[in-house]
Design an enzyme around this catalytic site. Structure first.
Site, PDB file in Angstrom:
ATOM      1  N   CYS A 146       0.832  -1.273  -0.078  1.00  0.00           N
ATOM      2  CA  CYS A 146       0.100   0.126  -0.006  1.00  0.00           C
ATOM      3  C   CYS A 146       0.774   1.461  -0.086  1.00  0.00           C
ATOM      4  O   CYS A 146       0.479   2.095  -0.762  1.00  0.00           O
ATOM      5  CB  CYS A 146      -0.960   0.152   1.194  1.00  0.00           C
ATOM      6  SG  CYS A 146      -0.137  -0.742   2.709  1.00  0.00           S
TER       7      CYS A 146
HETATM    8  N1  NDP Z   1      -4.230  -4.313   4.595  1.00  0.00           N
HETATM    9  C1  NDP Z   1      -3.678  -3.463   3.626  1.00  0.00           C
HETATM   10  O1  NDP Z   1      -3.968  -2.280   3.599  1.00  0.00           O
HETATM   11  C2  NDP Z   1      -2.732  -4.367   2.746  1.00  0.00           C
HETATM   12  C3  NDP Z   1      -2.307  -5.613   2.891  1.00  0.00           C
HETATM   13  N2  NDP Z   1      -1.446  -5.999   1.829  1.00  0.00           N
HETATM   14  C4  NDP Z   1      -1.297  -7.397   1.932  1.00  0.00           C
HETATM   15  O2  NDP Z   1      -2.015  -8.271   1.581  1.00  0.00           O
HETATM   16  C5  NDP Z   1      -2.162  -9.732   2.291  1.00  0.00           C
HETATM   17  C6  NDP Z   1      -3.413  -9.835   3.062  1.00  0.00           C
HETATM   18  O3  NDP Z   1      -3.637  -8.854   3.935  1.00  0.00           O
HETATM   19  P1  NDP Z   1      -4.978  -8.389   4.665  1.00  0.00           P
HETATM   20  O4  NDP Z   1      -5.876  -8.795   4.071  1.00  0.00           O
HETATM   21  O5  NDP Z   1      -4.504  -7.196   5.628  1.00  0.00           O
HETATM   22  O6  NDP Z   1      -4.530  -9.574   5.879  1.00  0.00           O
HETATM   23  P2  NDP Z   1      -5.647 -10.390   6.965  1.00  0.00           P
HETATM   24  O7  NDP Z   1      -4.739 -10.367   8.194  1.00  0.00           O
HETATM   25  O8  NDP Z   1      -6.646  -9.289   7.308  1.00  0.00           O
HETATM   26  O9  NDP Z   1      -5.998 -11.699   6.302  1.00  0.00           O
HETATM   27  C7  NDP Z   1      -5.103 -12.861   6.274  1.00  0.00           C
HETATM   28  C8  NDP Z   1      -5.769 -13.925   5.448  1.00  0.00           C
HETATM   29  O10 NDP Z   1      -4.994 -14.975   5.440  1.00  0.00           O
HETATM   30  C9  NDP Z   1      -5.583 -16.252   5.789  1.00  0.00           C
HETATM   31  N3  NDP Z   1      -4.615 -17.203   6.428  1.00  0.00           N
HETATM   32  C10 NDP Z   1      -3.764 -16.985   7.203  1.00  0.00           C
HETATM   33  N4  NDP Z   1      -2.863 -17.943   7.274  1.00  0.00           N
HETATM   34  C11 NDP Z   1      -3.440 -18.705   6.470  1.00  0.00           C
HETATM   35  C12 NDP Z   1      -2.917 -20.286   6.055  1.00  0.00           C
HETATM   36  N5  NDP Z   1      -1.951 -20.695   6.514  1.00  0.00           N
HETATM   37  N6  NDP Z   1      -3.678 -20.994   4.925  1.00  0.00           N
HETATM   38  C13 NDP Z   1      -4.557 -20.149   4.493  1.00  0.00           C
HETATM   39  N7  NDP Z   1      -5.164 -19.046   4.552  1.00  0.00           N
HETATM   40  C14 NDP Z   1      -4.341 -18.217   5.646  1.00  0.00           C
HETATM   41  C15 NDP Z   1      -6.628 -15.669   7.022  1.00  0.00           C
HETATM   42  O11 NDP Z   1      -7.590 -16.518   6.933  1.00  0.00           O
HETATM   43  P3  NDP Z   1      -8.446 -17.397   8.413  1.00  0.00           P
HETATM   44  O12 NDP Z   1      -8.870 -16.078   9.010  1.00  0.00           O
HETATM   45  O13 NDP Z   1      -9.189 -18.359   7.758  1.00  0.00           O
HETATM   46  O14 NDP Z   1      -7.008 -17.680   9.169  1.00  0.00           O
HETATM   47  C16 NDP Z   1      -6.970 -14.307   6.432  1.00  0.00           C
HETATM   48  O15 NDP Z   1      -7.918 -14.504   5.589  1.00  0.00           O
HETATM   49  C17 NDP Z   1      -1.067  -9.336   3.274  1.00  0.00           C
HETATM   50  O16 NDP Z   1       0.290 -10.223   2.686  1.00  0.00           O
HETATM   51  C18 NDP Z   1      -0.607  -7.972   3.415  1.00  0.00           C
HETATM   52  O17 NDP Z   1       0.649  -7.914   3.931  1.00  0.00           O
HETATM   53  C19 NDP Z   1      -0.885  -5.469   0.761  1.00  0.00           C
HETATM   54  C20 NDP Z   1      -1.411  -4.101   0.632  1.00  0.00           C
HETATM   55  C21 NDP Z   1      -2.354  -3.225   1.509  1.00  0.00           C
HETATM   56  C1  X2W Z   2      -0.603   0.301   9.310  1.00  0.00           C
HETATM   57  C2  X2W Z   2       0.283  -0.986   9.124  1.00  0.00           C
HETATM   58  O1  X2W Z   2       0.484  -1.794   9.817  1.00  0.00           O
HETATM   59  N1  X2W Z   2       0.378  -1.039   7.658  1.00  0.00           N
HETATM   60  C3  X2W Z   2       1.108  -2.214   7.263  1.00  0.00           C
HETATM   61  C4  X2W Z   2       1.165  -2.281   5.455  1.00  0.00           C
HETATM   62  C5  X2W Z   2       1.297  -3.604   5.330  1.00  0.00           C
HETATM   63  C6  X2W Z   2       1.243  -3.486   3.663  1.00  0.00           C
HETATM   64  O2  X2W Z   2       0.651  -3.093   2.988  1.00  0.00           O
HETATM   65  O3  X2W Z   2       1.159  -4.863   3.234  1.00  0.00           O
HETATM   66  P1  X2W Z   2       2.526  -5.934   2.812  1.00  0.00           P
HETATM   67  O4  X2W Z   2       2.893  -6.208   4.085  1.00  0.00           O
HETATM   68  O5  X2W Z   2       1.979  -6.862   1.841  1.00  0.00           O
HETATM   69  O6  X2W Z   2       3.531  -4.867   2.156  1.00  0.00           O
HETATM   70  C7  X2W Z   2       2.654  -2.102   7.721  1.00  0.00           C
HETATM   71  O7  X2W Z   2       3.181  -1.130   7.885  1.00  0.00           O
HETATM   72  O8  X2W Z   2       3.179  -3.440   7.619  1.00  0.00           O
END
Ligand code: NDP
Ligand code: X2W
Length: 352
Positions: free
Chosen positions: A155
């Site tokens: 992000c």
């Molecule tokens: N949040 C953000 O703003 C951003 C996040 N990202 C990246 O996107 C990805 C997802 O982030 P986010 O949605 O925030 O994460 P969350 O923590 O909200 O969700 C993680 C998901 O992964 C699943 N999971 C965890 N372990 C396993 C496993 N062993 N096998 C299958 N499923 C699993 C969980 O399932 P369950 O609940 O069933 O355990 C849950 O659905 C991350 O890599 C994050 O760094 C990238 C850009 C922005």
């Molecule tokens: C507020 C906050 O905790 N933000 C996250 C953003 C993570 C993210 O964008 O995802 P990836 O880990 O996939 O790069 C952080 O700084 O780690």
């Protein structure tokens, strides 16, 4: 487009914040059909038990991960998992013919040495990592159209790179002078419980974290180096701000030509992003607010010059869960499938 022509799509990690945004977007997507939701601790539960507000649209149960099953049922798979898991699934899904969009950091780096230096773990999929395309469409549209595996950006890198790309690409700044000061809402940390993201910890407060060592630094540097044509280091400091969604990145750099004006840079940015419908360059003196981007795939950018210091200041606002994550992945899907790039993507914010 008829119902039968829809492409079957699955989400692994559907219960998380990225997952639920993908569900919301795919339910409204005219060319994709959501056929599979996968997870870990949520497996066996109805998705609508976790997110009752979507119960009127979706009746799928979250399943445990079975890659054979996923590949049989899905043409396209989104992996929305914590870092370090996608690389255990993507190679097999690719070998079975699926297109894969990974939202984690696993496939953002062409060099696995860089990945493991910052994220740890063991990796043995260098060839797969090299085949992945960085999913920032405004910079790599043609390459995304031609790949089977997209490594969707983080992000902070999305907001920062869109802010800085025109300057680096055209050699307008001293590349060693880049400083990125960015603020994110708490949803950036995902849905899993983390003490620092509790309301009582994060509310009424603003603080930096990961200073001089945040994992998005090498990701930003990799793309900056690609744009500049030589190695670039950046100073990146993220902050957690007490709100749910949104990122504001403020980027500072020294202009090579201190005579450049705000109007010059507005013209340069408008030309650079003329085919990029999701990037809005604001007219002089108007600075972006995170809430304008909320719920949309938009990135709002404004460019300012301080003639006293010779620096350019670029402000960039996105919704971290949308252009910073899920909607950008859908934008990549559209490109990957040779669909119209705007399909299924909201472009109006939900705030007044
Ligand atoms: N949040 C953000 O703003 C951003 C996040 N990202 C990246 O996107 C990805 C997802 O982030 P986010 O949605 O925030 O994460 P969350 O923590 O909200 O969700 C993680 C998901 O992964 C699943 N999971 C965890 N372990 C396993 C496993 N062993 N096998 C299958 N499923 C699993 C969980 O399932 P369950 O609940 O069933 O355990 C849950 O659905 C991350 O890599 C994050 O760094 C990238 C850009 C922005
Ligand atoms: C507020 C906050 O905790 N933000 C996250 C953003 C993570 C993210 O964008 O995802 P990836 O880990 O996939 O790069 C952080 O700084 O780690």
């Amino acid at each position: 487009m008829g119902e039968s022509a829809r492409v079957p799509v699955g989400i692994v990690g559907a219960s998380g914040y990225g997952g639920v945004q993908l569900v919301r977007l795919l339910l409204e997507h005219p060319a994709a059909e959501l056929v599979y939701l996968g997870g870990d601790s949520s497996a066996g539960q109805l998705f609508s038990d976790l997110y009752p507000h979507l119960g009127h649209r979706l009746n799928l149960v979250i399943e445990s991960i079975d890659l054979d099953q996923i590949a049989q049922r899905c043409q396209v798979v989104f992996l929305s998992l914590p870092n370090g898991l996608a690389h255990r699934m993507a190679p097999e899904l690719l070998a079975k013919g699926c297109k894969v969009l990974d939202l984690s950091a696993d496939y953002r780096f062409s060099s696995l040495e860089t990945y493991t230096a910052w994220y740890g773990g063991e990796r043995a999929d260098q060839a797969v990592a090299e085949s992945a395309v960085y999913g920032l469409p405004e910079l790599y549209r043609e390459r995304i159209a031609d790949t089977q595996l997209v490594g969707c950006p983080g992000c902070y890198p999305t907001a920062s790179l869109l802010a800085i790309a025109p300057l680096l690409k055209q050699g307008l700044i001293a590349s060693e002078s880049i400083i990125i000061d960015a603020k994110s809402g708490a949803s950036g940390g995902g849905r899993q419980a983390k003490t620092q993201l509790l309301l009582a910890e994060a509310d009424n407060s603003l603080g930096a974290y990961g200073v001089a060592r945040h994992r998005h630094t090498p990701e930003i540097e990799q793309i900056c180096s690609d744009l500049a044509g030589h190695d670039v280091l950046v100073q990146f400091t993220p902050h957690l701000i007490p709100m749910v969604r949104g990122i504001l990145a403020t980027v500072y750099a020294t202009l090579r030509d201190p005579g450049l004006t705000r109007e010059d840079l507005f013209t340069i940015y408008s030309a650079f992003y003329r085919t990029a419908g999701w990037v809005k360059i604001l007219p002089g003196g108007i600075y972006p607010q995170t809430k304008w981007a909320a719920g949309t795939n938009l990135c709002y950018i404004s460019v300012e010059v301080d003639p006293r210091t010779g620096r350019v200041i670029v402000l960039s606002a996105i919704d971290n869960l949308m252009k910073g994550q899920a909607s950008q992945a859908i934008q990549c899907l559209n490109i990957l499938m040779n669909w119209e790039e705007k399909l299924g993507l909201p472009n109006l914010c939900f705030y007044p």
